[in-house]
Every structure is written in structure tokens, then in C-alpha cells.
Motif scaffolding. Structure first.
Motif, PDB file in Angstrom:
ATOM      1  N   PHE A  92       0.829  -1.199   0.000  1.00 11.30           N
ATOM      2  CA  PHE A  92       0.000   0.000   0.000  1.00 11.30           C
ATOM      3  C   PHE A  92       0.869   1.258   0.000  1.00 11.30           C
ATOM      4  CE2 PHE A  92      -2.037   3.351   2.552  1.00 11.30           C
ATOM      5  CZ  PHE A  92      -3.125   3.626   1.742  1.00 11.30           C
ATOM      6  N   TRP A  93       1.891   1.285   0.862  1.00 12.25           N
ATOM      7  CA  TRP A  93       2.763   2.456   0.932  1.00 12.25           C
ATOM      8  C   TRP A  93       3.577   2.614  -0.344  1.00 12.25           C
ATOM      9  CZ3 TRP A  93       1.290   6.044   3.844  1.00 12.25           C
ATOM     10  CH2 TRP A  93       0.689   5.795   5.063  1.00 12.25           C
ATOM     11  N   GLU A  94       3.996   1.499  -0.941  1.00 11.87           N
ATOM     12  CA  GLU A  94       4.707   1.579  -2.221  1.00 11.87           C
ATOM     13  C   GLU A  94       3.808   2.182  -3.299  1.00 11.87           C
ATOM     14  OE1 GLU A  94       5.887  -2.427  -2.984  1.00 11.87           O
ATOM     15  OE2 GLU A  94       7.576  -2.354  -1.594  1.00 11.87           O
ATOM     16  N   LEU A  95       2.555   1.750  -3.354  1.00  7.29           N
ATOM     17  CA  LEU A  95       1.614   2.294  -4.325  1.00  7.29           C
ATOM     18  C   LEU A  95       1.339   3.766  -4.060  1.00  7.29           C
ATOM     19  CD1 LEU A  95      -0.908  -0.662  -4.692  1.00  7.29           C
ATOM     20  CD2 LEU A  95       0.755   0.122  -6.372  1.00  7.29           C
ATOM     21  N   LYS A 100       2.073   9.340  -5.780  1.00  4.76           N
ATOM     22  CA  LYS A 100       2.635  10.667  -5.487  1.00  4.76           C
ATOM     23  C   LYS A 100       3.563  11.105  -6.621  1.00  4.76           C
ATOM     24  CE  LYS A 100       5.016  12.927  -1.636  1.00  4.76           C
ATOM     25  NZ  LYS A 100       5.659  12.664  -0.350  1.00  4.76           N
ATOM     26  N   GLU A 101       4.440  10.210  -7.067  1.00  3.44           N
ATOM     27  CA  GLU A 101       5.364  10.525  -8.160  1.00  3.44           C
ATOM     28  C   GLU A 101       4.606  10.794  -9.454  1.00  3.44           C
ATOM     29  OE1 GLU A 101       8.662  11.036  -8.148  1.00  3.44           O
ATOM     30  OE2 GLU A 101       8.488  10.884  -5.969  1.00  3.44           O
ATOM     31  N   LEU A 102       3.604   9.959  -9.758  1.00  3.72           N
ATOM     32  CA  LEU A 102       2.819  10.168 -10.979  1.00  3.72           C
ATOM     33  C   LEU A 102       2.046  11.480 -10.932  1.00  3.72           C
ATOM     34  CD1 LEU A 102       1.515   6.556 -11.636  1.00  3.72           C
ATOM     35  CD2 LEU A 102       3.221   7.822 -12.966  1.00  3.72           C
ATOM     36  N   THR A 103       1.561  11.848  -9.766  1.00  2.00           N
ATOM     37  CA  THR A 103       0.848  13.123  -9.620  1.00  2.00           C
ATOM     38  C   THR A 103       1.796  14.289  -9.878  1.00  2.00           C
ATOM     39  OG1 THR A 103      -0.624  12.115  -7.996  1.00  2.00           O
ATOM     40  CG2 THR A 103      -0.561  14.504  -8.062  1.00  2.00           C
ATOM     41  N   LYS A 104       3.021  14.205  -9.355  1.00  2.00           N
ATOM     42  CA  LYS A 104       4.010  15.255  -9.604  1.00  2.00           C
ATOM     43  C   LYS A 104       4.307  15.373 -11.097  1.00  2.00           C
ATOM     44  CE  LYS A 104       6.489  15.083  -5.211  1.00  2.00           C
ATOM     45  NZ  LYS A 104       7.772  14.743  -4.565  1.00  2.00           N
ATOM     46  N   LYS A 105       4.476  14.241 -11.770  1.00  2.00           N
ATOM     47  CA  LYS A 105       4.742  14.256 -13.207  1.00  2.00           C
ATOM     48  C   LYS A 105       3.559  14.836 -13.970  1.00  2.00           C
ATOM     49  CE  LYS A 105       7.948  10.365 -13.266  1.00  2.00           C
ATOM     50  NZ  LYS A 105       8.160   8.996 -13.721  1.00  2.00           N
ATOM     51  N   SER A 106       2.368  14.472 -13.555  1.00  2.00           N
ATOM     52  CA  SER A 106       1.168  14.983 -14.220  1.00  2.00           C
ATOM     53  C   SER A 106       1.062  16.499 -14.063  1.00  2.00           C
ATOM     54  CB  SER A 106      -0.060  14.297 -13.631  1.00  2.00           C
ATOM     55  OG  SER A 106      -1.240  14.820 -14.175  1.00  2.00           O
TER      56      SER A 106
END
Length: 125
Positions: A92-95, A100-106
Motif C-alpha cells: 500500500f505504501w509503495e503504491l 505521489k510521483e505520478l501526480t508530480k509528473k502529471s
């Protein structure tokens, strides 16, 4: 055909089950023979148990064995559940980190699109 570790584990389980059956089934009869035999129990005390007393002893004995077995099963299931829960929490924490990383990229792509749009609309016209 069988690997050494799997065969050893299977053999251990079989021996454990055999030991358990021997203790549960044979031990009460050994206790009965020790108590009722004058040669083994030579305290000059007459020990006579009616069948209902012996039946009560067997019932309490088997109840105690059942309680121990169920306690072990509950302990084992609790341990397995905790391991699965810990693995699930870790995943869960890995996901969450991936999200979080994908949101930053988006967000950076959206900002980049706004810059290109601004350049296209205001600078190129």
C-alpha cells in the motif's frame, strides 16, 4: 522426485501427527493401567473407579487436548494473518509513493502544456 527440504518437512509433519495420535489415544489407557494395576501402583490403596468416573476423565482429557490444538491453530492463523497484513501494508505504501510521483509528473506536464499554450497563443500571434 522430491526435494530434500519438502520431504523433510512432510516427514516431520507425519511424525508429529503420529506422536500426537499416540499421546492422545494411548496415554489415557497407560494411565488407567498404572492406576488400576496393583503391581505398578503398590500403595496398598484400593483404587476402584466406576465407568462414569473413567468416562469423565476421558472427556476432560480430550477436551484439554482439543483446547491446546485449537489454541495452536489460532496462534498459527494469527501469525499468518499478521504477515499478510504487513505485506499488504508495505505494498500500500509503495503504491502511495508511486501515485505521489505520478501526480508530480502529471502536474509538471500540465504546467508545460500551459507554457506551450501561452507561447502559441500570445507569442506566435
Amino acid at each position: 522426485m522430491f526435494n530434500g527440504k519438502g520431504t523433510k518437512k512432510l516427514l516431520t509433519k507425519i511424525l508429529l501427527c503420529l506422536f500426537f495420535v499416540l499421546v492422545v489415544i494411548i496415554l489415557p489407557f497407560v494411565i488407567e493401567k498404572i492406576i488400576l494395576s496393583e503391581a505398578i501402583f503398590p500403595f496398598n490403596v484400593s483404587v476402584t473407579f466406576p465407568k462414569d468416573v473413567w468416562f469423565g476423565f476421558m472427556g476432560s482429557y480430550l477436551g484439554a487436548i482439543g483446547t491446546i490444538v485449537l489454541g495452536y491453530i489460532a496462534f498459527y492463523q494469527n501469525k499468518k494473518y499478521k504477515e499478510l497484513s504487513d505485506q499488504s501494508e508495505k505494498r500500500f505504501w509503495e503504491l502511495q509513493e508511486e501515485i505521489k510521483e505520478l501526480t508530480k509528473k502529471s502536474v509538471s506536464l500540465i504546467d508545460l502544456n500551459y507554457i506551450y499554450l501561452f507561447n502559441y497563443l500570445f507569442i506566435s500571434s
